[in-house]
Enzyme design. Structure first.
Site, mmCIF file in Angstrom:
data_model
loop_
_atom_site.group_PDB
_atom_site.id
_atom_site.type_symbol
_atom_site.label_atom_id
_atom_site.label_comp_id
_atom_site.label_asym_id
_atom_site.label_seq_id
_atom_site.Cartn_x
_atom_site.Cartn_y
_atom_site.Cartn_z
ATOM 1 N N HIS A 265 0.901 -1.198 -0.043
ATOM 2 C CA HIS A 265 -0.005 0.055 0.004
ATOM 3 C C HIS A 265 1.007 1.290 -0.064
ATOM 4 O O HIS A 265 0.751 2.455 -0.927
ATOM 5 C CB HIS A 265 -0.691 -0.030 1.199
ATOM 6 C CG HIS A 265 -1.767 1.143 1.431
ATOM 7 N ND1 HIS A 265 -3.247 1.180 0.969
ATOM 8 C CD2 HIS A 265 -1.582 2.472 1.850
ATOM 9 C CE1 HIS A 265 -3.675 2.107 1.070
ATOM 10 N NE2 HIS A 265 -2.792 3.152 1.669
ATOM 11 N N GLU A 266 1.775 1.376 0.942
ATOM 12 C CA GLU A 266 2.578 2.536 1.063
ATOM 13 C C GLU A 266 3.661 2.599 -0.285
ATOM 14 O O GLU A 266 3.923 3.714 -0.656
ATOM 15 C CB GLU A 266 3.343 2.419 2.396
ATOM 16 C CG GLU A 266 2.554 2.596 3.527
ATOM 17 C CD GLU A 266 1.575 3.737 3.530
ATOM 18 O OE1 GLU A 266 1.713 4.835 3.104
ATOM 19 O OE2 GLU A 266 0.345 3.394 4.269
ATOM 20 N N HIS A 269 1.706 4.553 -2.771
ATOM 21 C CA HIS A 269 1.843 5.869 -2.576
ATOM 22 C C HIS A 269 3.146 6.412 -2.989
ATOM 23 O O HIS A 269 3.312 7.620 -3.404
ATOM 24 C CB HIS A 269 1.542 6.234 -0.970
ATOM 25 C CG HIS A 269 0.345 6.390 -0.553
ATOM 26 N ND1 HIS A 269 -0.676 6.915 -1.230
ATOM 27 C CD2 HIS A 269 -0.383 5.420 0.405
ATOM 28 C CE1 HIS A 269 -1.678 6.830 -0.440
ATOM 29 N NE2 HIS A 269 -1.572 5.827 0.531
ATOM 30 N N GLU A 295 -4.966 7.362 -3.018
ATOM 31 C CA GLU A 295 -5.655 6.264 -2.458
ATOM 32 C C GLU A 295 -5.890 5.171 -3.687
ATOM 33 O O GLU A 295 -5.680 4.214 -3.344
ATOM 34 C CB GLU A 295 -6.684 6.633 -1.730
ATOM 35 C CG GLU A 295 -6.845 5.675 -0.681
ATOM 36 C CD GLU A 295 -5.924 5.320 0.403
ATOM 37 O OE1 GLU A 295 -4.905 6.284 0.715
ATOM 38 O OE2 GLU A 295 -5.773 4.297 1.367
HETATM 39 ZN ZN ZN Z 1 -3.097 5.306 1.877
#
Ligand code: ZN
Length: 501
Positions: A265-266, A269, A295
């Site tokens: 997830h990170e 980003h 997101e």
């Molecule tokens: Zn996030």
């Protein structure tokens, strides 16, 4: 004219340097700073944020923008320079509407409220938090009113996270989404086929988990030459410019999903920030298009890639080499189903793909009711529990697992939550376009090749930074306005297969 642009870029560069320095101190605070240093660090951060705000709202910047106005009209409206000036002017006007005293008072109140919220959550007692929350709500209403006239009092709050998006737009798309998501979650709960995820609840050595996660995100294309990964209590991504984008994760020794999916997830980003065009460096548009767009990228790499079968065709044999004892006798299909298990759970951050948006809708609707005054803080826990019963069919047994679980309201982040769901919807809209452009994508994933996807994302999204407003960028890339259909198509196909619906 060139001189004036150059001066503006230099000035904005200094503003961004101040902001990046504060970001670096914040990163340090959550990773390596000794716990006893909190007070001094808070002072340093307060000073830097005041200086940044002063410099960004100065008369000097105001007259520079004014001088450039007539020149901008002669530029291509989609050029970097025209867009930069338009975005900076908008943000400048916005920040100038907020009095300095308000900014200082809000910073002071939220610093205190954060502590009250922590205590309330620890003791699972909403009444400890209530008076402070009332103050925050009143201050957010006051904030919104600096931006009158508006269509809805929630609009100015939402605009801080999702520029140009209106409350009515989000309401409309959620109204479409809600009954379909509830129906899918009910169908899964009633299915005679259920998923066993006990394989994920075994002992997994922490440093081995760490090494596996890093191998995966290197394959994705997260650049460790311009980034790093460290541990923190809550995972996050920090950017100090596109050549230094750091991510954090946390590792649970007895549950596999926490570290890996947090890391993916990170990294999503992080790759977004690392991919922003160099020509935008040290400007206020050198970051992702919005919270929702950001997101969409973290969720794309985490879920659409990382929880998909093709990815695991490539990586499950590798994972078995990392954890031979725990996984030797597990087959790929069982593992794939385990990591995609659906559960009506109380905690948003642990929610699966099918239930996640329902957690968000609860918060979105309550925030609006609090802002309009329809709901008062004293009745919030009861309203929270009722919505969980209505949308998820479960009732929190206490405030800690209910209304106190999220940090957002304690720092005044009203308007934030909906961007998580917008991210889900945007990710699936983009995904359908990407499948069309790169028909070979799934078989590339099976060979652990992700360069095709990353290149596409860089060229179509990342390079633009925040040059375009989020819904404008979405329209450019997909040809459509925000739409819940692609996300529902994705969920129904994936979970229909897993749960044999
Ligand atoms: Zn996030």
């Amino acid at each position: 004219m060139q001189d004036k642009f150059k001066q503006l870029r230099t000035y904005l560069g200094e503003v961004m340097d101040l902001a990046a320095t504060a970001e670096l101190l914040g990163w340090d605070q959550q990773t390596y700073m000794p716990p006893g240093s909190n007070e001094g660090r808070s002072m340093q951060l307060a000073t830097l944020s005041r200086l940044t705000h002063e410099k960004f709202t100065s008369d000097e910047l105001g007259s520079a923008l004014e001088d450039l106005k007539s020149i901008v009209e002669e530029l291509d409206p989609n050029s970097d320079d025209a867009r930069l000036i338009a975005q900076v002017s908008k943000e400048f006007d916005k920040q100038r509407k907020v009095p300095n005293e308000y900014v200082a008072e809000f910073a002071r109140i939220t610093a205190l409220t954060h502590q009250t919220w922590e205590k309330a959550r620890q003791e699972s007692d909403f009444s400890i938090f209530r008076a402070d929350l009332e103050k925050i709500i009143a201050m957010r209403q006051e904030y919104a009113n600096f931006f009158q006239p508006y269509d809805h009092i929630y609009d100015p709050l939402l605009d801080d996270f999702e520029a140009g998006m209106k409350t009515a737009d989000v309401k409309k798309v959620f109204a479409d989404l809600r009954p379909r998501q509830v129906a899918l979650v009910n169908a899964i709960a009633e299915s005679s086929y259920q998923v066993d995820d006990s394989v994920l609840h075994q002992e997994f050595d922490e440093s081995t988990q760490w090494a596996f996660g890093e191998e995966v995100i290197k394959a994705f294309g997260y650049d460790f030459n311009r980034g790093r990964q460290d541990k923190s209590v809550h995972p996050f991504t920090s950017s100090f410019g596109n050549d230094d984008v750091r991510i954090t994760t946390r590792v649970a020794p007895n549950y596999f999903n926490t570290a890996l999916f947090g890391t993916l997830h990170e990294a999503g980003h992080g790759m977004y920030e690392q991919g922003i065009g160099k020509q935008l460096a040290r400007t206020p548009i050198s970051h992702g298009a919005s919270f929702g767009f950001h997101e969409s990228q973290s969720r794309m790499w985490e879920n659409l890639v990382g929880r998909g079968k093709p990815f695991w065709i490539a990586f499950f044999p590798r994972l078995q080499e990392y954890f031979p004892e725990a996984l030797r006798d597990v087959n790929l299909d069982d593992f794939y189903r385990a990591i995609n298990k659906v559960e009506r759970s109380l905690i948003r951050v642990e929610a699966d793909e099918t239930t996640y948006n329902l957690h968000i809708m609860v918060r979105f609707e309550l925030e609006i009711a609090l802002m309009t005054g329809e709901l008062s803080a004293v009745n919030l826990p009861e309203a929270w529990n009722q919505k969980y019963e209505d949308y998820l069919g479960i009732t929190p047994p206490d405030d800690a697992q209910g209304v106190l679980q999220d940090i957002h309201w304690s720092f005044g982040g009203f308007g934030y939550f909906s961007t998580y769901s917008l991210g889900n919807l945007i990710s699936s809209m983009l995904w359908e376009v990407i499948q069309g452009d790169l028909p070979d994508l799934q078989s590339q994933f099976e060979k652990a090749e992700f360069g095709g996807l990353l290149e596409w994302l860089r060229a179509n999204i990342y390079v633009h930074g925040a040059k375009y407003e989020p819904m404008e960028l979405l329209k450019m890339v997909t040809g459509s306005a925000l739409d819940a259909d692609p996300y529902m198509r994705y969920l129904e196909a994936k979970f229909g297969e897993i749960y044999k619906l």
